[in-house]
Motif scaffolding. Structure first.
Motif, PDB file in Angstrom:
ATOM      1  N   GLU A 141     104.918  13.792  65.563  1.00 19.62           N
ATOM      2  CA  GLU A 141     105.346  15.149  65.211  1.00 19.62           C
ATOM      3  C   GLU A 141     104.147  16.056  64.937  1.00 19.62           C
ATOM      4  O   GLU A 141     104.102  17.203  65.405  1.00 19.62           O
ATOM      5  CB  GLU A 141     106.268  15.093  63.989  1.00 19.62           C
TER       6      GLU A 141
ATOM      7  N   ARG B 262     103.154  19.469  67.152  1.00 19.51           N
ATOM      8  CA  ARG B 262     103.009  20.836  66.623  1.00 19.51           C
ATOM      9  C   ARG B 262     101.589  21.370  66.860  1.00 19.51           C
ATOM     10  O   ARG B 262     101.396  22.548  67.131  1.00 19.51           O
ATOM     11  CB  ARG B 262     103.342  20.869  65.131  1.00 19.51           C
TER      12      ARG B 262
ATOM     13  N   ARG C  62     106.193  25.245  63.679  1.00 19.75           N
ATOM     14  CA  ARG C  62     106.314  24.399  62.483  1.00 19.75           C
ATOM     15  C   ARG C  62     107.561  23.503  62.499  1.00 19.75           C
ATOM     16  O   ARG C  62     107.751  22.699  61.588  1.00 19.75           O
ATOM     17  CB  ARG C  62     106.357  25.281  61.228  1.00 19.75           C
ATOM     18  N   ASN C  63     108.425  23.707  63.494  1.00 18.71           N
ATOM     19  CA  ASN C  63     109.701  22.986  63.520  1.00 18.71           C
ATOM     20  C   ASN C  63     110.519  23.291  62.268  1.00 18.71           C
ATOM     21  O   ASN C  63     111.046  22.399  61.593  1.00 18.71           O
ATOM     22  CB  ASN C  63     109.485  21.474  63.657  1.00 18.71           C
TER      23      ASN C  63
END
Length: 248
Positions: A7, A11, A158-159
């Motif tokens: 993850e 990003r 940033r999700n």
């Protein structure tokens, strides 16, 4: 599915994709170094090396930046996660859905609650289509007797979904599903006004509505490219079909 990445790495690479190159000053420094070096001064070599290092540091993020197709795939993956989040928020079991959930995506390139101005970014891909770091995401779930929607401003860097909103409407209360041109008053990063935009609108008899900005001539002019796929055509077709069946 896309190749598995962590993850954090995902990003990081998304931020690299949207990074704008700032080559003016390192290029000037390189030019000055060359001119001084041609004048047979040793300091010119030092300036030239400094400019070269600066130039390299500016372009380095591009070496590991993902391509347009990877960015598109990653955003689709993220929206799939938003679908699951929205089902939980609306307390809907996937078995209750009568068809695939509908997704409408729109660009955001103006001041938005919770989004730092420096993260409002965009990039024109090699295909001429514009991708945005912040997107308005609307997900519509259709069950036997009602239509449920989830909306958020999604920070792709940033999700993080922001400004989330849930709504539920009975099919009989929906009075219109359409696109329309409307007046807007948003300021783009170059301080010009986006005066008009194309909106997706789902209106109900109570006066409530779901609105999503999906395009704008002013935005297209500013970015110099076409807006990437928004899903609006499929959304309108699917919603009108279901509504026609449910209102018989």
């Amino acid at each position: 599915m896309t190749t598995s990445v962590s993850e954090d790495d995902k990003r990081r690479r998304i931020r690299q994709y949207f990074t704008k190159l700032k080559l003016k000053w390192p290029s000037i420094l390189i030019t000055i170094g060359l001119l001084i070096l041609l004048a047979k001064s040793a300091i010119g070599l030092i300036i030239l090396i400094a400019g070269g290092v600066w130039f390299f540091l500016e372009v380095k993020p591009l070496f590991d930046a993902p391509g347009d197709q990877t960015i598109d795939a990653w955003l689709i993956d993220d929206i799939e996660n938003l679908k699951k989040r929205s089902l939980d928020r609306l307390n809907i079991d996937p078995s209750e859905l009568i068809r695939d959930s509908i997704v409408i995506r729109g660009p955001i390139l103006w001041n938005t609650n919770g989004v730092p101005s420096k993260e409002l970014d965009w990039k024109k891909g090699k295909d001429g289509r514009i991708r945005f770091s912040i997107n308005a995401v609307t997900i519509v779930h259709l069950t036997e007797h009602k239509l449920s929607s989830y909306q958020c401003d999604y920070n792709f860097l940033r999700n993080v979904p922001l400004n989330e909103q849930d709504d539920e409407f009975h099919y009989r209360d929906v009075v219109a599903v359409s696109t329309r041109d409307d007046t807007t008053n948003y300021t783009l990063p170059n301080n010009t006004l986006m005066k008009q935009a194309q909106l997706f609108k789902l209106a109900v008899s109570s006066g409530d509505s779901i609105n999503v900005i999906v395009n704008s001539a002013d935005l297209v002019k500013f970015t110099g490219g076409d807006i990437a796929e928004t899903g609006i055509d499929n959304a309108i077709k699917a919603l009108r079909k279901v509504l026609s069946e449910k209102k018989i």
